[in-house]
Design an enzyme around this catalytic site. Structure first.
Site, PDB file in Angstrom:
ATOM      1  N   SER A   1      77.836  40.601  88.152  1.00 27.73           N
ATOM      2  CA  SER A   1      77.262  39.575  89.010  1.00 27.73           C
ATOM      3  C   SER A   1      77.756  39.723  90.453  1.00 27.73           C
ATOM      4  CB  SER A   1      77.578  38.191  88.438  1.00 27.73           C
ATOM      5  OG  SER A   1      76.843  37.191  89.088  1.00 27.73           O
TER       6      SER A   1
ATOM      7  N   ASP B   1      74.244  43.506  86.068  1.00 26.41           N
ATOM      8  CA  ASP B   1      73.344  42.476  86.597  1.00 26.41           C
ATOM      9  C   ASP B   1      73.838  41.928  87.932  1.00 26.41           C
ATOM     10  OD1 ASP B   1      70.833  41.353  86.180  1.00 26.41           O
ATOM     11  OD2 ASP B   1      71.679  39.445  85.542  1.00 26.41           O
TER      12      ASP B   1
ATOM     13  N   HIS C   1      71.942  36.712  81.796  1.00 28.62           N
ATOM     14  CA  HIS C   1      72.817  37.283  82.828  1.00 28.62           C
ATOM     15  C   HIS C   1      74.070  37.878  82.177  1.00 28.62           C
ATOM     16  CE1 HIS C   1      74.103  37.805  86.925  1.00 28.62           C
ATOM     17  NE2 HIS C   1      75.036  36.872  86.903  1.00 28.62           N
TER      18      HIS C   1
END
Length: 314
Positions: A154, A178, A242
């Protein structure tokens, strides 16, 4: 600013566990050089991480760090800390299969705030901090950049990009799990993870699209879009899709069966309509750097672990 950013912030904050106190109240002026911790784990101290002091030779020499072995850096995302899967579970998976130095970058005093905008603004200085440590370690013969890999989830993926942009020479591999989307524009490669940040940059996109938490764009040397790259089977909330990026990466170390098909375009990948050949696997160790892999890829997964459908990488 897209309207979905507000929705994303609320959903993702709820979907991820938060510290009892907001570090923003404890440390309102986050200083990456003061407040970021480097926690070392090796096969000698799997369950007892040792903190390495910034650019301190005695600290490294007194630790279990072994300069002769490859080194991996792990970096968490928003609202996470040293108990998140990218730290605890991923480090153990790596050490169960490889004799590495694993260094976890704990920037939770900057990431723990519910204010995503504030956390995103701390990505670059954390990258500078780790790059400075890496440059020092190389200058003092503690690491060889050819055997260094950085894995970030992230916002941590963008920190990994900033580390690569600021090292005095290319490290071997950066893997972005991601990479976060909000505030990280595709047209601004200087502010995010991007091809060229390392000798090889690989990205996994599990929650892109209009309402996703990830950037969802082909921005790396090799970009993998499992199940179309927007939502993952078995997930109801964006936070789940996610977080699947970390689950897939860990499984790629344990039993890599994320065999992909090459796509001509992102559109093909999002529609799972790729037929331009295959033969490549996502993630794993050693990385795809050795294949000089380039392109866009897609693969399908199961709803529950084991997620990979094979065939398995030998």
């Amino acid at each position: 600013m897209k309207i979905f950013f507000v929705v994303f912030s609320l959903i993702f904050a709820i979907a991820n566990s938060a510290p009892a106190e907001d570090p923003e109240n404890i440390n309102p002026k986050f200083d990456a050089y003061r407040d970021t911790r480097l926690l070392l784990q090796t096969r000698r101290n799997r369950l007892e991480p040792v903190q390495i002091n910034f650019r301190n030779e005695n600290s490294l020499l007194a630790s279990p760090f072994d300069p002769s072995k490859p080194t991996r850096f792990l970096i968490h995302g928003w609202r996470q800390d040293d108990e998140s899967d990218i730290s605890t579970e991923t480090s153990l998976v790596l050490l169960n299969h490889y004799d590495y130095n694993v260094i976890f970058v704990d920037w939770s005093l900057g990431a723990g705030t519910i204010n995503y905008i504030a956390a995103a603004g701390r990505v670059e200085p954390v990258g500078f901090f780790v790059a400075s440590q890496l440059n020092w370690m190389r200058e003092n013969n503690f690491v060889n950049f050819d055997t260094v890999g950085i894995i970030g989830f992230s916002l941590g993926a963008h920190i990994a990009g900033h580390i690569g942009k600021n090292t005095n020479g290319l490290i071997d591999t950066i893997i972005g799990l991601d990479p976060a989307g909000p505030l990280f524009a595709e047209r601004r490669p200087d502010g995010r993870i991007n091809t060229g940040d390392a000798r090889y940059v690989e990205c996994l996109h599990t929650n892109g699209g209009l309402t996703g938490a990830g950037i969802g764009a082909a921005i790396c040397d090799a970009d993998f879009f499992p199940n179309g790259g927007s939502s993952q089977p078995g997930c109801l909330l964006p936070g789940c899709s996610h977080g699947r990026a970390v689950d897939f990466y860990m499984e790629s170390i344990q039993r890599n069966g994320f065999h992909s098909v090459r796509c001509d375009t992102e559109r093909q990948a999002s529609r799972e309509n790729c037929n331009s050949g295959g033969g490549q696997w996502f993630g794993g160790e050693p990385s795809n750097s050795r294949h000089n892999l380039r392109g866009i890829f897609s693969f399908r997964t199961n709803r529950n672990p084991p997620f990979s459908q094979g065939p398995w990488l030998n």
